[in-house]
Design a protein around this motif. Sequence first.
Motif, PDB file in Angstrom:
ATOM      1  N   ASP A  13      35.774  38.382  43.033  1.00 14.71           N
ATOM      2  CA  ASP A  13      35.435  37.104  42.416  1.00 14.71           C
ATOM      3  C   ASP A  13      36.301  36.989  41.169  1.00 14.71           C
ATOM      4  N   VAL A  73      35.575  35.545  49.226  1.00 12.35           N
ATOM      5  CA  VAL A  73      35.409  36.648  48.288  1.00 12.35           C
ATOM      6  C   VAL A  73      34.629  37.772  48.965  1.00 12.35           C
ATOM      7  N   ALA A 111      30.696  39.573  47.038  1.00 13.99           N
ATOM      8  CA  ALA A 111      31.904  39.221  46.275  1.00 13.99           C
ATOM      9  C   ALA A 111      32.272  40.252  45.241  1.00 13.99           C
TER      10      ALA A 111
END
Length: 468
Positions: A13, A73, A111
């Motif tokens: 992320d 992600v 993520a």
Amino acid sequence: MTATMIKEFRLPDLGEGLTESEILSWKVAVGDTVTLNQVIAEVETAKAVVELPSPFAGVVAELHEQPGTVVEVGKPIVSFEVDDAGSSNGGSAPIAGKASAGTGSTGGVSAGDRAAVVDGVGSPAKREPNLVGYGAVVEHSGRPARRARGQAHETKSPAPEAPAAAELVVSRQAEPETSERPRSTPPVRKLARDLGINLELVPGTGPGGLITREDVQNFSTAKQAPAEVSVSAQGERETRTPIKGVRKFTAAAMVQSAFTAPHVTEFLTVDVTATMELLARLKGNKAFEGYKLTPLTIAAKAVLVALRNNPSLNSRWDEAKQEIVQFNYVNLGIAAATPRGLTVPNIKDADRLTLRELSTALTELTDTARAGKTSPSELSGGTISITNIGVFGIDAGTPILNPGEAAIVALGAVRKAPWVVNDELAVRQVMSLSLSFDHRLVDGEQGSRFLADLGSILADPAMVMTMI
């Protein structure tokens, strides 16, 4: 002989809870030897183009995604063959970033999750650097750290503990899914990934808008129809461009702002002849030699001074907590047109900068934005913004607020025009100012006073002395 192991690098992320990024280019190829923190790829998020550094030193074993691919992600993008220096038995350790049997979450960890390796007796090995810090420390029992309550992915029943071998520990908690993420089940999300479908585009027909398997399959069938091509062939009368990356994010943000914050826009035309004369004098001053000075530089400083007497324009509406957040600092956003769309990077603590420092910050900000190198952190946290529409020859407009901010100022073009001075007609340099503000945070009187103060400074820069 030194044992090796395969480690996967999952797309992290890159800021502000972004859910996907597009691989723009790879800077390495399979078989290349890379060092720690060497740039291996360039990706485009919904906010900026970002260079990804390698979290490992080793040899590139596999590139999982091709340039032009939009990747979620948490999905593996590259694998490395690295020395297993910490392995006592020479065997291969589990793949970094992959969920162990005890976690059992569909599709691996969420993520940006990364792994730390633990030796057979439960003592943590050296934590590995990543984009957001360092790997988590495991408990001395040798067991992986527990998942936090409220984590987005479901957790299955724990599997038996692994024998004395390397175990994995998630270094970052998965961020909870927001209400904006499409509702679906893990099998449906996997089906969508396999078919290359963005769930945000799929209308859900299940209970409460849940996206079902049939919804995905029907969307896939419609997507493959000839009429749904993304780019028309040469000679066609239309050209279609996929909406993604910065442009997609900007469009969503502007729609949210326009229909969430009650906008009010006021206009003021000002004689800025004195400001332009000051600008000419500063350019000839040795103290400003080498600095890029423009009307935007002076106007930005004037905005910062005007905010001192009108702090309500430097605030935010917190809907969740039903509070008005008053900022005691100014992160000044500057709207920048780039080849990838409009971005609004901001200058942190701009109110603390001198005019020369502000000039340098503006130059660096615009150069970075035009090169497409603005980082996600530079695009978040703004408190008030300026858009310089005058560079396009435009006099005035009704700018839309940058989400989360109370006000935005549009600077019009500086033009020579007839103006009344001391009851006589004269040719002066004038500029139109447009101020949009959130009427939940800023009353009409407060907005008008701020605009009047800004106009007074630009009409007579000496007025600054009365405001500081």
